[in-house]
Design an enzyme around this catalytic site. Structure first.
Site, mmCIF file in Angstrom:
data_model
loop_
_atom_site.group_PDB
_atom_site.id
_atom_site.type_symbol
_atom_site.label_atom_id
_atom_site.label_comp_id
_atom_site.label_asym_id
_atom_site.label_seq_id
_atom_site.Cartn_x
_atom_site.Cartn_y
_atom_site.Cartn_z
ATOM 1 N N ASN A 101 41.935 26.379 35.224
ATOM 2 C CA ASN A 101 41.791 27.745 34.090
ATOM 3 C C ASN A 101 42.475 26.980 32.854
ATOM 4 O O ASN A 101 42.509 27.957 31.825
ATOM 5 C CB ASN A 101 42.766 28.720 34.760
ATOM 6 C CG ASN A 101 42.113 29.026 36.184
ATOM 7 O OD1 ASN A 101 41.021 29.269 36.229
ATOM 8 N ND2 ASN A 101 43.170 29.381 37.074
ATOM 9 N N HIS B 89 43.138 40.976 41.423
ATOM 10 C CA HIS B 89 43.933 39.848 41.810
ATOM 11 C C HIS B 89 44.892 40.314 42.802
ATOM 12 O O HIS B 89 45.444 41.342 42.572
ATOM 13 C CB HIS B 89 44.563 39.375 40.492
ATOM 14 C CG HIS B 89 44.904 37.682 40.871
ATOM 15 N ND1 HIS B 89 46.446 37.717 41.069
ATOM 16 C CD2 HIS B 89 44.578 36.433 40.520
ATOM 17 C CE1 HIS B 89 46.771 36.325 41.250
ATOM 18 N NE2 HIS B 89 45.504 35.720 41.202
ATOM 19 N N GLU C 60 41.420 44.576 35.398
ATOM 20 C CA GLU C 60 41.377 43.363 34.869
ATOM 21 C C GLU C 60 40.393 43.236 33.275
ATOM 22 O O GLU C 60 39.299 44.251 33.815
ATOM 23 C CB GLU C 60 41.119 42.213 35.746
ATOM 24 C CG GLU C 60 41.994 41.993 36.558
ATOM 25 C CD GLU C 60 41.771 40.694 37.801
ATOM 26 O OE1 GLU C 60 40.780 39.724 37.274
ATOM 27 O OE2 GLU C 60 42.273 40.691 38.919
ATOM 28 N N SER D 74 38.534 37.385 37.877
ATOM 29 C CA SER D 74 38.836 35.936 37.991
ATOM 30 C C SER D 74 38.042 35.133 38.873
ATOM 31 O O SER D 74 37.663 34.242 38.717
ATOM 32 C CB SER D 74 40.159 35.819 38.555
ATOM 33 O OG SER D 74 40.596 36.403 39.740
ATOM 34 N N ASP E 68 45.211 43.465 33.185
ATOM 35 C CA ASP E 68 45.533 42.041 33.402
ATOM 36 C C ASP E 68 44.533 41.289 32.502
ATOM 37 O O ASP E 68 43.395 41.163 32.892
ATOM 38 C CB ASP E 68 45.502 41.878 34.844
ATOM 39 C CG ASP E 68 45.934 40.357 34.845
ATOM 40 O OD1 ASP E 68 46.156 39.488 34.134
ATOM 41 O OD2 ASP E 68 46.121 40.147 36.380
ATOM 42 N N HIS F 275 42.252 36.202 32.046
ATOM 43 C CA HIS F 275 41.276 35.219 31.608
ATOM 44 C C HIS F 275 40.637 35.683 30.480
ATOM 45 O O HIS F 275 39.606 35.469 30.224
ATOM 46 C CB HIS F 275 40.119 35.385 32.999
ATOM 47 C CG HIS F 275 40.806 34.854 34.373
ATOM 48 N ND1 HIS F 275 40.957 33.563 34.556
ATOM 49 C CD2 HIS F 275 41.486 35.473 35.318
ATOM 50 C CE1 HIS F 275 41.592 33.177 35.714
ATOM 51 N NE2 HIS F 275 41.792 34.662 36.280
ATOM 52 N N LYS G 213 47.046 29.946 31.839
ATOM 53 C CA LYS G 213 45.474 29.643 31.678
ATOM 54 C C LYS G 213 44.902 29.185 30.390
ATOM 55 O O LYS G 213 45.318 28.017 30.004
ATOM 56 C CB LYS G 213 44.675 30.791 32.301
ATOM 57 C CG LYS G 213 45.012 31.002 33.913
ATOM 58 C CD LYS G 213 44.661 32.211 34.544
ATOM 59 C CE LYS G 213 44.996 32.291 35.956
ATOM 60 N NZ LYS G 213 44.955 33.174 36.756
#
Ligand SMILES: *Cc1c(COP(=O)(O)O)cnc(C)c1O
Length: 389
Positions: free
Chosen positions: A45, A131, A178, A182, A207, A210, A241
């Site tokens: 990541n 997640h 998110e 992910s 979130d 990523h 990440k």
């Protein structure tokens, strides 16, 4: 009483056995040594290669020399150093938020923040593909939980109607989702969720684990790229990440951050991250906002485009996460093994990390992959028949 051996045997029988392997990256490349075999890996990541960069390593080492190794205490005792406060100020400025708070990891951020924001009598509504840390945070909170199918805004709307009937005048409704998922690499429908939560008077936590570092003119994230910064109450992310380090953060209004300082148990009752990590994170933040970040993002997107093109995949959301969904857990393990024989390391991702029947090779790209590596990897995937041609 059931023994751990019995439980392990069941896990093995379902093809879900996990074990740790010793993984040694070869510095300055995307190669690694795995059980003595030299492989190119497609699972990190560290999307911009910052963990590998001389700048970040230098900043980290210099800060350890100057500030020592550990923080020695929790943040509210004697663990807060000028480095933590400077990082939080810079994070808030970067995201255009009133305030920010940092945590030891992204996982801890979620399990500390969500139970501080909602509790018994409140409702938390999550996207099905959230997640594990978001799910765990919701469970720990004691709030009523509802889940909507991935990006299904109609179902979210009906959950919101239900939630409004459940809560009293002091009650809160929190939507959790998110920006970039992910395990699929696709985008959350941020605009749609913002509109719905405003209509319902709910709160929204996004979130950006990523997203941060990769999107927006300075790598701020998807929320800011879409101009939704001041309409998302709780903007979470990780330093682990694209920023190449370890730690998590939450950006929000001063009042929400003060509430977390007073009620976020994973923040209160845990030793502060080493101040050198905070200094290195400040360096990473400067890098992603400057020309080095822009240069590395351009390399990453070139690699993503090259892989998509070589595999004939079109119409995917732009992200470095390019999973190859296989199906059954055993089949995904076999594919991973076959790729290893051809010089590429992509671990199989299985239940419960992804839904049953969708075991996959979670391919992730980095700015540090060379174009030749991307092309040779795509050839191997095509030969394996991963894309039916
Ligand atoms: C990795 C991840 C986290 C956890 O972050 P860490 O800093 O690794 O603990 C949280 N949310 C999402 C979506 C993630 O992918």
């Amino acid at each position: 009483m059931r023994t751990p051996e019995e439980e392990l045997a069941e896990i093995r029988a379902r093809g879900l056995w996990r074990q740790v392997g010793s993984f040694e990256p070869v510095p300055g490349s995307m190669e690694c040594l795995l059980n003595g075999q030299r492989l190119v890996h497609w699972a990190s990541n560290d999307y911009l290669g910052l963990a590998n960069s001389a700048e970040l390593q230098g900043a980290f080492a210099e800060a350890v020399g100057r500030l020592g190794a550990g923080a020695g205490a929790s943040r509210l005792v004697v663990g807060t150093r000028p480095s933590h406060l400077a990082l939080e100020e810079e994070l808030a400025a970067f995201k255009g938020a009133e305030a920010a708070l940092t945590f030891s990891s992204g996982y801890v951020t979620a399990v500390s923040a969500i139970p501080a924001i909602v509790g018994k009598g409140d409702v938390v509504i999550l996207d099905k593909l959230c997640h594990a840390c978001l799910i765990d945070g919701a469970r720990l909170s004691g709030a009523a939980i509802r889940v909507f199918p991935h990006n299904d805004l109609e179902k979210l709307r009906s959950h919101l109607r239900w939630a409004r009937r459940q809560i009293d005048a002091r009650g809160r409704i929190l939507i959790v989702a998110e920006s970039v998922y992910s395990m699929d690499g696709d985008f959350g429908d941020l605009g749609g969720m913002v509109a719905l939560k405003e209509e319902a008077g709910a709160l929204l936590l996004i979130d950006e684990a990523h997203g941060v570092g990769l999107y927006g003119p300075k790598g701020e994230g998807r929320v800011e790229e879409l101009g939704l910064g001041n309409r998302v109450e709780l903007r979470m992310g990780t330093l682990s990440k694209a920023l190449g380090l370890a730690g998590g953060y939450l950006c929000a209004s001063r009042a929400w951050i003060d509430l977390l300082i007073n009620a976020g148990r994973g923040w209160i009752y845990s030793t502060a991250p080493p101040p050198a990590v905070a200094e290195a994170a400040r360096c990473a933040l400067r890098m992603i906002q400057g020309s080095e970040g822009a240069r590395r993002r351009a390399l990453l997107w070139e690699n993503v485009a090259a892989l998509d093109q070589a595999l004939g995949r079109t119409g995917l959301d732009p992200s470095p996460i390019r999973p190859v969904v296989v199906g059954e857990a055993e089949a995904a393990l076999a594919w991973s093994e076959a790729l290893r024989h051809r010089g590429h390391h992509v671990p199989a991702i299985r239940f419960p990390t992804v839904p049953k029947g969708t075991a996959r090779l979670r391919v992730s790209l980095s700015a540090d992959h060379r174009l030749e590596e991307v092309e040779s990897f795509a050839r191997v995937l095509r030969e394996r028949g991963c894309f039916g041609d």
